[in-house]
Scaffold this motif. Structure first.
Motif, PDB file in Angstrom:
ATOM      1  N   GLU A  39       0.907  -1.354   0.194  1.00  0.00           N
ATOM      2  CA  GLU A  39       0.157  -0.103   0.035  1.00  0.00           C
ATOM      3  C   GLU A  39       0.967   1.117   0.047  1.00  0.00           C
ATOM      4  O   GLU A  39       0.635   2.153  -0.966  1.00  0.00           O
ATOM      5  N   THR A  40       1.913   1.267   1.137  1.00  0.00           N
ATOM      6  CA  THR A  40       2.795   2.238   0.985  1.00  0.00           C
ATOM      7  C   THR A  40       3.698   2.583  -0.372  1.00  0.00           C
ATOM      8  O   THR A  40       3.640   3.904  -0.944  1.00  0.00           O
ATOM      9  N   THR A  41       3.972   1.473  -1.036  1.00  0.00           N
ATOM     10  CA  THR A  41       4.722   1.678  -2.297  1.00  0.00           C
ATOM     11  C   THR A  41       3.773   2.166  -3.388  1.00  0.00           C
ATOM     12  O   THR A  41       4.229   2.977  -4.004  1.00  0.00           O
ATOM     13  N   ALA A  42       2.413   1.729  -3.442  1.00  0.00           N
ATOM     14  CA  ALA A  42       1.416   2.072  -4.235  1.00  0.00           C
ATOM     15  C   ALA A  42       1.305   3.694  -4.075  1.00  0.00           C
ATOM     16  O   ALA A  42       1.389   4.564  -5.117  1.00  0.00           O
ATOM     17  N   GLU A  43       1.216   4.035  -3.038  1.00  0.00           N
ATOM     18  CA  GLU A  43       0.943   5.477  -2.538  1.00  0.00           C
ATOM     19  C   GLU A  43       2.127   6.435  -3.085  1.00  0.00           C
ATOM     20  O   GLU A  43       2.042   7.648  -4.079  1.00  0.00           O
ATOM     21  N   PHE A  44       3.227   6.026  -2.936  1.00  0.00           N
ATOM     22  CA  PHE A  44       4.667   6.740  -3.232  1.00  0.00           C
ATOM     23  C   PHE A  44       4.609   6.581  -4.789  1.00  0.00           C
ATOM     24  O   PHE A  44       5.099   7.589  -5.718  1.00  0.00           O
ATOM     25  N   GLN A  45       4.308   5.493  -5.625  1.00  0.00           N
ATOM     26  CA  GLN A  45       4.627   5.381  -7.162  1.00  0.00           C
ATOM     27  C   GLN A  45       3.640   6.267  -7.630  1.00  0.00           C
ATOM     28  O   GLN A  45       3.897   7.093  -8.740  1.00  0.00           O
ATOM     29  N   LYS A  46       2.355   6.355  -7.190  1.00  0.00           N
ATOM     30  CA  LYS A  46       1.431   7.644  -7.525  1.00  0.00           C
ATOM     31  C   LYS A  46       1.928   8.982  -7.462  1.00  0.00           C
ATOM     32  O   LYS A  46       2.018   9.685  -8.527  1.00  0.00           O
ATOM     33  N   GLU A  47       2.756   9.298  -6.476  1.00  0.00           N
ATOM     34  CA  GLU A  47       3.167  10.496  -6.195  1.00  0.00           C
ATOM     35  C   GLU A  47       4.422  10.853  -7.132  1.00  0.00           C
ATOM     36  O   GLU A  47       4.579  11.673  -7.427  1.00  0.00           O
ATOM     37  N   PHE A  48       5.269   9.806  -6.882  1.00  0.00           N
ATOM     38  CA  PHE A  48       6.491  10.153  -7.481  1.00  0.00           C
ATOM     39  C   PHE A  48       6.994   9.256  -8.837  1.00  0.00           C
ATOM     40  O   PHE A  48       8.205   9.588  -9.145  1.00  0.00           O
ATOM     41  N   GLY A  49       5.820   8.539  -9.325  1.00  0.00           N
ATOM     42  CA  GLY A  49       6.407   7.869 -10.623  1.00  0.00           C
ATOM     43  C   GLY A  49       6.727   6.226 -10.262  1.00  0.00           C
ATOM     44  O   GLY A  49       7.115   5.983  -9.080  1.00  0.00           O
ATOM     45  N   ARG A 105      10.312   4.494  -9.561  1.00  0.00           N
ATOM     46  CA  ARG A 105      11.303   5.085  -8.613  1.00  0.00           C
ATOM     47  C   ARG A 105      11.348   4.374  -7.283  1.00  0.00           C
ATOM     48  O   ARG A 105      11.930   4.613  -6.334  1.00  0.00           O
ATOM     49  N   VAL A 106      10.049   3.555  -7.183  1.00  0.00           N
ATOM     50  CA  VAL A 106      10.054   2.775  -5.906  1.00  0.00           C
ATOM     51  C   VAL A 106       9.463   1.315  -5.952  1.00  0.00           C
ATOM     52  O   VAL A 106       8.734   1.083  -7.058  1.00  0.00           O
ATOM     53  N   VAL A 107      10.107   0.652  -5.344  1.00  0.00           N
ATOM     54  CA  VAL A 107       9.605  -0.726  -5.243  1.00  0.00           C
ATOM     55  C   VAL A 107       9.505  -1.498  -3.722  1.00  0.00           C
ATOM     56  O   VAL A 107      10.055  -0.818  -3.089  1.00  0.00           O
ATOM     57  N   PHE A 108       8.450  -2.307  -3.877  1.00  0.00           N
ATOM     58  CA  PHE A 108       8.652  -3.067  -2.366  1.00  0.00           C
ATOM     59  C   PHE A 108       9.512  -4.440  -2.719  1.00  0.00           C
ATOM     60  O   PHE A 108       9.028  -5.317  -3.471  1.00  0.00           O
ATOM     61  N   ILE A 109      10.237  -4.792  -1.455  1.00  0.00           N
ATOM     62  CA  ILE A 109      10.823  -5.975  -1.569  1.00  0.00           C
ATOM     63  C   ILE A 109      10.640  -6.484   0.025  1.00  0.00           C
ATOM     64  O   ILE A 109      10.978  -5.731   1.141  1.00  0.00           O
ATOM     65  N   ARG A 110       9.819  -7.550   0.132  1.00  0.00           N
ATOM     66  CA  ARG A 110       9.688  -7.835   1.352  1.00  0.00           C
ATOM     67  C   ARG A 110      10.950  -8.692   1.820  1.00  0.00           C
ATOM     68  O   ARG A 110      11.577  -9.348   1.609  1.00  0.00           O
TER      69      ARG A 110
END
Ligand SMILES: NC(=O)C1=CN([C@@H]2O[C@H](COP(=O)(O)OP(=O)(O)OC[C@H]3O[C@@H](n4cnc5c(N)ncnc54)[C@H](O)[C@@H]3O)[C@@H](O)[C@H]2O)C=CC1
Ligand SMILES: CCCCCC(=O)/C=C/C=C\C/C=C\C/C=C\CCCC(=O)O
Length: 257
Positions: free
Chosen positions: A46-56, A59-64
């Motif tokens: 969820e956090t990553t999707a939020e950032f991807q929307k704002e910053f592209g 530029r952001v990935v989630f790795i468990r």
């Protein structure tokens, strides 16, 4: 001298929420590519999707990554490098406060953090053909003082402080700069869960007063960015409290020279 964050790649452990999430947000604002990483997969995504929307998206990935697991940590670094080409900045933020499960707390707060620092050195040290980099570790004021009810938590943060300072001694050959940040109480789930009943040292009145002066996650993110950018104070701890000007913590030398 100022380190330029723009275009660099950063890993932040335990960054699905709380202080880690806020650090990711500030790194993105400064132009870094960011790896959000946590055991909490749903919140992390969820956090990553939020950032991807704002910053592209790119530029952001989630790795468990569970920092107590060697294979998770190795996967974190290798996937980050496969995605962005290099890791320049690591913020070891994952941490818990759980005196009952103190062995797990030491595994997360100390062993996992040290292993991540070793992997950072493996990948970034100029001795290993890396380009150098920056590591910021989340310690706490608990790493600089005694604590009656959270003795193991305090011991874990003293370890983070001591390990970070000791890395300074080999910085000249590794070109990896280590600092740690020592915040006072910050308004997150961890602080809200802090149970300080039945203390002799801290009365409940005093605890309420302390809680009335909590820092914000934004304050710690600002301090972490400051440390990443400040190239002149390697190996030092940075004290962040609501009661005095934020500054490097100067520990007196015990050597006779
Ligand atoms: N909140 C406070 O008052 C202070 C916190 N700190 C330190 O700041 C760091 C972040 O704390 P907060 O944001 O307050 O806590 P938080 O509980 O809000 O966030 C911690 C994050 O770490 C993740 N995590 C837990 N175990 C993990 C593991 N094994 N592997 C990977 N991720 C894991 C959690 O899922 C969570 O997303 C911790 O190291 C904490 O000790 C330092 C000083 C004050
Ligand atoms: C001290 C554990 C709180 C965990 C959060 C943290 O990392 C930092 C907190 C910073 C300040 C806490 C407030 C006051 C500190 C004063 C005394 C500590 C005594 C704690 C105890 O358990 O007795």
């Amino acid at each position: 001298m100022t380190y330029d964050i723009k275009g660099k790649t950063a890993i932040v452990t335990g960054s699905a929420r709380g202080i880690g999430k806020c650090i990711c947000s500030d790194l993105l604002k400064k132009g870094a590519n960011v790896v959000v990483s946590d055991t909490a997969e749903d919140v992390g995504n969820e956090t990553t999707a939020e950032f991807q929307k704002e910053f592209g998206e790119s530029r952001v990935v989630f790795i468990r990554c569970n920092v107590t697991k060697e294979e998770d940590l190795q996967n974190l670094y290798s996937k980050a490098i496969a995605t962005f080409g290099y890791v320049d900045i690591v913020v070891n933020n994952a941490g818990i406060l759980n005196e009952e499960n103190w062995k797990l707390m030491m595994e997360i707060n100390v062993t996992g953090l040290i292993r991540s620092c070793q992997l950072a050195l493996d990948n970034m040290s100029t001795k290993n053909k890396g380009k150098g980099g920056v590591v910021v570790n989340l310690a706490s004021v608990a790493g600089l003082m005694a604590g009656e009810g959270s003795k193991v938590y305090h011991a874990s943060k003293h370890a983070v402080y001591g390990y970070t300072r000791s890395q300074y001694l080999t910085q000249g050959t590794d070109n990896v700069r280590f600092n740690c940040v020592c915040p006072f109480l910050v308004d997150t789930a961890l602080a809200q869960d802090w149970d300080n009943s039945n203390r002799t040292f801290l009365t409940s009145d005093l605890i309420e007063k302390l809680k009335a002066h909590m820092l914000k996650t934004e304050d710690i993110a600002e301090a972490v960015i400051f440390l990443i950018e400040d190239e002149s104070n390697a190996g030092k701890a940075y004290l962040v409290t609501p009661f005095q000007k934020w500054d490097y913590y100067e520990q007196p030398s015990v050597l006779p020279f």
